[in-house]
Design an enzyme around this catalytic site. Structure first.
Site, PDB file in Angstrom:
ATOM      1  N   VAL A  47      35.971 -36.336  19.479  1.00  0.00           N
ATOM      2  CA  VAL A  47      36.310 -37.696  19.076  1.00  0.00           C
ATOM      3  C   VAL A  47      35.443 -38.125  17.897  1.00  0.00           C
ATOM      4  O   VAL A  47      35.906 -38.821  16.989  1.00  0.00           O
ATOM      5  CB  VAL A  47      36.158 -38.681  20.263  1.00  0.00           C
ATOM      6  CG1 VAL A  47      36.392 -40.120  19.814  1.00  0.00           C
ATOM      7  CG2 VAL A  47      37.116 -38.317  21.392  1.00  0.00           C
ATOM      8  N   CYS A  48      34.194 -37.699  17.893  1.00  0.00           N
ATOM      9  CA  CYS A  48      33.233 -38.138  16.876  1.00  0.00           C
ATOM     10  C   CYS A  48      33.718 -37.952  15.435  1.00  0.00           C
ATOM     11  O   CYS A  48      33.649 -38.896  14.642  1.00  0.00           O
ATOM     12  CB  CYS A  48      31.890 -37.446  17.081  1.00  0.00           C
ATOM     13  SG  CYS A  48      31.153 -37.770  18.689  1.00  0.00           S
TER      14      CYS A  48
END
Length: 188
Positions: A47-48
């Site tokens: 997700v980062c």
């Protein structure tokens, strides 16, 4: 959590920023400026990079508003550089990434996960006086929206510059604000 309205604590972390040598950042470097500390769990994750790329898409807007941006994880500044050099999404990021391998900054903001050594997915907006005005913390699997962050910063700046005015839900720059008073009680 009681962090809104509190002052940031002293810190010193080494930054990686594309096109620059490594350099140290302290609370003195943001004095008199608006700043975003954008914590994320770790480099080379899932997700980062989507969030950091989204933030990169808003970086010019934030710079135009006089806002410094710092991506922060418990990785080292060396790791940040390696990720920048190997990830298409992270290569778009021209704001600074702070290494926090000693966990000082993550602890100062209260986002270090106990027993894990990683920071929560958290955003903090600090005003020119070093006071935290906005915070957002989401679970690891839920990414943030940088356009909404920009909106919140505009509202925080407006509120700071216009005492006696508040920004209602979904407020956008140029929209009407409210002047809290006894006359409004029960009428909204």
């Amino acid at each position: 959590m009681g962090i809104i309205g509190s002052s940031i604590k002293p810190f010193k972390n080494t930054a990686f920023q594309a096109g620059k040598d490594f350099y140290d950042v302290t609370e003195a470097d943001i004095a008199g400026k608006w700043a975003v500390f954008f914590f994320y769990p770790a480099d080379f994750t899932f997700v980062c990079p989507t969030e950091l790329e989204d933030l990169a898409d808003q970086y010019a807007t934030l710079q135009g508003m006089g806002v410094e941006v710092f991506g922060v994880s418990t990785d080292t500044h060396f790791c940040h550089k390696a990720w920048h050099d190997t990830s298409e999404k992270i290569a778009k990021c021209t704001y600074a990434f702070l290494g926090d391998q000693n966990h000082d900054l993550s602890n100062n903001f209260g986002v270090l996960r106990d027993g894990v050594g990683l920071a929560d997915r958290a955003t903090f907006v600090v005003d020119p006086d070093g006071v935290i005005q906005v915070m957002e913390i989401t679970p690891e699997g839920v990414g943030r929206n940088a356009a909404e962050l920009v909106r919140k910063i505009k509202a925080a700046k407006y509120w700071r510059e216009h005492p006696g005015q508040v920004c209602p839900a979904k407020w956008e720059e140029g929209a009407e604000t409210l002047a809290p008073s006894l006359d409004l009680v029960g009428k909204l």
